[in-house]
Design a protein around this motif. Sequence first.
Motif, mmCIF file in Angstrom:
data_model
loop_
_atom_site.group_PDB
_atom_site.id
_atom_site.type_symbol
_atom_site.label_atom_id
_atom_site.label_comp_id
_atom_site.label_asym_id
_atom_site.label_seq_id
_atom_site.Cartn_x
_atom_site.Cartn_y
_atom_site.Cartn_z
ATOM 1 N N ASP A 1 0.861 -1.177 0.000
ATOM 2 C CA ASP A 1 0.000 0.000 0.000
ATOM 3 C C ASP A 1 0.900 1.231 0.000
ATOM 4 N N VAL A 2 0.755 2.054 -1.027
ATOM 5 C CA VAL A 2 1.533 3.280 -1.172
ATOM 6 C C VAL A 2 0.645 4.461 -0.808
ATOM 7 N N VAL A 3 1.132 5.321 0.087
ATOM 8 C CA VAL A 3 0.386 6.518 0.465
ATOM 9 C C VAL A 3 1.224 7.753 0.162
ATOM 10 N N ASP A 4 0.561 8.845 -0.151
ATOM 11 C CA ASP A 4 1.247 10.124 -0.319
ATOM 12 C C ASP A 4 0.211 11.230 -0.245
ATOM 13 N N LEU A 5 0.604 12.362 0.337
ATOM 14 C CA LEU A 5 -0.290 13.506 0.438
ATOM 15 C C LEU A 5 -0.237 14.392 -0.795
ATOM 16 N N ASN A 6 0.716 14.136 -1.673
ATOM 17 C CA ASN A 6 0.913 14.963 -2.857
ATOM 18 C C ASN A 6 0.308 14.269 -4.075
ATOM 19 N N PRO A 7 -0.742 14.833 -4.696
ATOM 20 C CA PRO A 7 -1.385 14.150 -5.825
ATOM 21 C C PRO A 7 -0.471 13.983 -7.030
ATOM 22 N N HIS A 8 0.549 14.830 -7.171
ATOM 23 C CA HIS A 8 1.494 14.681 -8.271
ATOM 24 C C HIS A 8 2.322 13.399 -8.093
ATOM 25 N N HIS A 9 2.702 13.101 -6.869
ATOM 26 C CA HIS A 9 3.407 11.847 -6.596
ATOM 27 C C HIS A 9 2.498 10.641 -6.825
ATOM 28 N N VAL B 1 -2.251 2.352 -4.669
ATOM 29 C CA VAL B 1 -1.734 3.698 -4.424
ATOM 30 C C VAL B 1 -2.873 4.571 -3.910
ATOM 31 N N HIS B 2 -2.647 5.242 -2.783
ATOM 32 C CA HIS B 2 -3.704 5.975 -2.090
ATOM 33 C C HIS B 2 -3.298 7.424 -1.837
ATOM 34 N N HIS B 3 -4.183 8.361 -2.119
ATOM 35 C CA HIS B 3 -3.979 9.755 -1.730
ATOM 36 C C HIS B 3 -4.486 9.883 -0.301
ATOM 37 N N ALA B 4 -3.615 9.586 0.638
ATOM 38 C CA ALA B 4 -4.009 9.519 2.044
ATOM 39 C C ALA B 4 -2.771 9.654 2.912
ATOM 40 N N SER B 5 -2.978 9.980 4.173
ATOM 41 C CA SER B 5 -1.874 9.964 5.131
ATOM 42 C C SER B 5 -1.645 8.534 5.610
ATOM 43 N N PHE B 6 -0.482 8.294 6.175
ATOM 44 C CA PHE B 6 -0.154 6.972 6.703
ATOM 45 C C PHE B 6 -1.161 6.566 7.781
ATOM 46 N N THR B 7 -1.428 7.480 8.695
ATOM 47 C CA THR B 7 -2.348 7.187 9.796
ATOM 48 C C THR B 7 -3.748 6.894 9.275
ATOM 49 N N GLU B 8 -4.183 7.688 8.311
ATOM 50 C CA GLU B 8 -5.509 7.516 7.722
ATOM 51 C C GLU B 8 -5.658 6.145 7.082
ATOM 52 N N LEU B 9 -4.663 5.716 6.329
ATOM 53 C CA LEU B 9 -4.746 4.413 5.676
ATOM 54 C C LEU B 9 -4.779 3.291 6.709
ATOM 55 N N LEU B 10 -3.884 3.364 7.702
ATOM 56 C CA LEU B 10 -3.807 2.285 8.686
ATOM 57 C C LEU B 10 -5.093 2.166 9.493
ATOM 58 N N ALA C 1 0.114 10.441 -9.052
ATOM 59 C CA ALA C 1 0.064 10.241 -10.503
ATOM 60 C C ALA C 1 1.341 9.594 -11.014
ATOM 61 N N LEU C 2 2.488 9.986 -10.460
ATOM 62 C CA LEU C 2 3.767 9.412 -10.896
ATOM 63 C C LEU C 2 3.869 7.944 -10.512
ATOM 64 N N ASN C 3 3.491 7.596 -9.281
ATOM 65 C CA ASN C 3 3.542 6.197 -8.849
ATOM 66 C C ASN C 3 2.645 5.319 -9.704
ATOM 67 N N ARG C 4 1.426 5.779 -9.974
ATOM 68 C CA ARG C 4 0.502 4.977 -10.776
ATOM 69 C C ARG C 4 0.994 4.820 -12.207
ATOM 70 N N MET C 5 1.579 5.878 -12.751
ATOM 71 C CA MET C 5 2.072 5.800 -14.117
ATOM 72 C C MET C 5 3.267 4.856 -14.210
ATOM 73 N N LYS C 6 4.187 4.894 -13.242
ATOM 74 C CA LYS C 6 5.347 3.996 -13.268
ATOM 75 C C LYS C 6 4.910 2.536 -13.179
ATOM 76 N N LEU C 7 3.953 2.253 -12.325
ATOM 77 C CA LEU C 7 3.446 0.884 -12.225
ATOM 78 C C LEU C 7 2.850 0.420 -13.545
ATOM 79 N N THR C 8 2.080 1.276 -14.175
ATOM 80 C CA THR C 8 1.450 0.913 -15.436
ATOM 81 C C THR C 8 2.483 0.763 -16.540
ATOM 82 N N ALA C 9 3.527 1.567 -16.502
ATOM 83 C CA ALA C 9 4.598 1.433 -17.486
ATOM 84 C C ALA C 9 5.235 0.052 -17.414
ATOM 85 N N PHE C 10 5.472 -0.449 -16.214
ATOM 86 C CA PHE C 10 6.046 -1.791 -16.080
ATOM 87 C C PHE C 10 5.098 -2.854 -16.609
#
Length: 415
Positions: free
Chosen positions: A89-97, A312-321, A99-108
């Motif tokens: 589970d990948v979390v990040d508060l930055n929507p640009h990150h 990949v989640h647009h969320a904080s670590f605490t929020e996801l857990l 988008a980058l994580n999801r695109m890299k996964l799809t590229a693979f």
Amino acid sequence: MTELVPEAGFGKNRKLKSALLQHRPLSRQGFSERLFGLLFSGLVYPQIWEDPEVDMQAMELKPGHRIVTIGSGGCNMLAYLSRSPASIDVVDLNPHHIALNRMKLTAFRTLPGHLTVTRFLAEEQQADNSALFDQHIAPHLDAGTRAYWNGRSLTGRRRISVFTRNFYRTGLLGRFIAVSHLLARLHGVDLTGLAEAKSLREQRQFFDERIAPLFEKPLIRWLTNRKSSLFGLGIPPQQYDELASVSASGTIAPVLKERLEKLACHFPMRENYFAWQAFARRYPRAHEGALPDYLKPDYYHAIRDNAERVSVHHASFTELLAGKDAASIDRFVLLDAQDWMTDRQLNDLWTEISRTAAPGARVIFRTAAEKSVIEGRLSPAIDAQWTYLAEPSAALHLQDRSAIYGGFHIYEKRA
């Protein structure tokens, strides 16, 4: 999958504001926090600046492990897939990150072969990359991520077009490195010369003779004494204070010099792609050195085959857990996010970590200063559940090729 709102700035990003803002708007600290937030609301890290080899050794990562990690540039999440974890589970508060994580996964998953993935994600001046995106990647992205990369930047170009030039010169960090090179040139130093060094001895000589004297220049001393000058490194005001606290002078210049010396001198250039990004502003070519772990050919098939195991989640670590079952996670990767946190935020986070941690679970993180940021700040009930692995933490810190942190820390859940 949550849809992105990538154009939303700092003022509308409630998750980021909640994590960052600690002081009144009209106070000096509050102004610094809001200025940093404005800068941090765009793409910050085209590449993650934590060493995945150190991470995987520290976690003792094995097939079947369940991981929660902060995304950043997405490189380490992909490297972890080479060990065939059950889930990430990948979390990040930055929507640009996001988008980058999801695109890299799809590229693979979708690009035709390792060489094409490497060309797309690592090599500069690849005019065909936009067409590769349109043909192979875009049809498999969620609507929000596809709209992000098809969207226009301030220059009027599609965002995906950065991969036709040099993606790693973009983002807040890429621009900070560019300004650093410009400042060095103004003082007669071409930092790209370090990439020509053929040995650790030559790297040391270049640093001692060309780079180290820069820290005595009045302009650079003046700049490094200002918190805002380091926002381009992704260093928020709270983390600046942590860095300054480890210096006898109370200023950050000696600390930066020490960290840069480790980056420039402690690892052969052929083995340290972090140094290539800092000094050459690109990755090494095949005859020059090694690429990041996730782009090595030996890892390609495992990463491609395991890419579906990542969410990949647009969320904080605490929020996801908070939405996870008890004892359901084996490994937690916090990067340096705790350097930003108040005592309350730390205890909220570790309450959820402790609840969701499986027996023997491990937490790893880095800190700007040498000391672990959670020592003496967690409640006794939470602290009693964890053991600090001091010796392996110190040993692995010395091996961290990114070299920019003061400490690396491993905690293990007690039985």
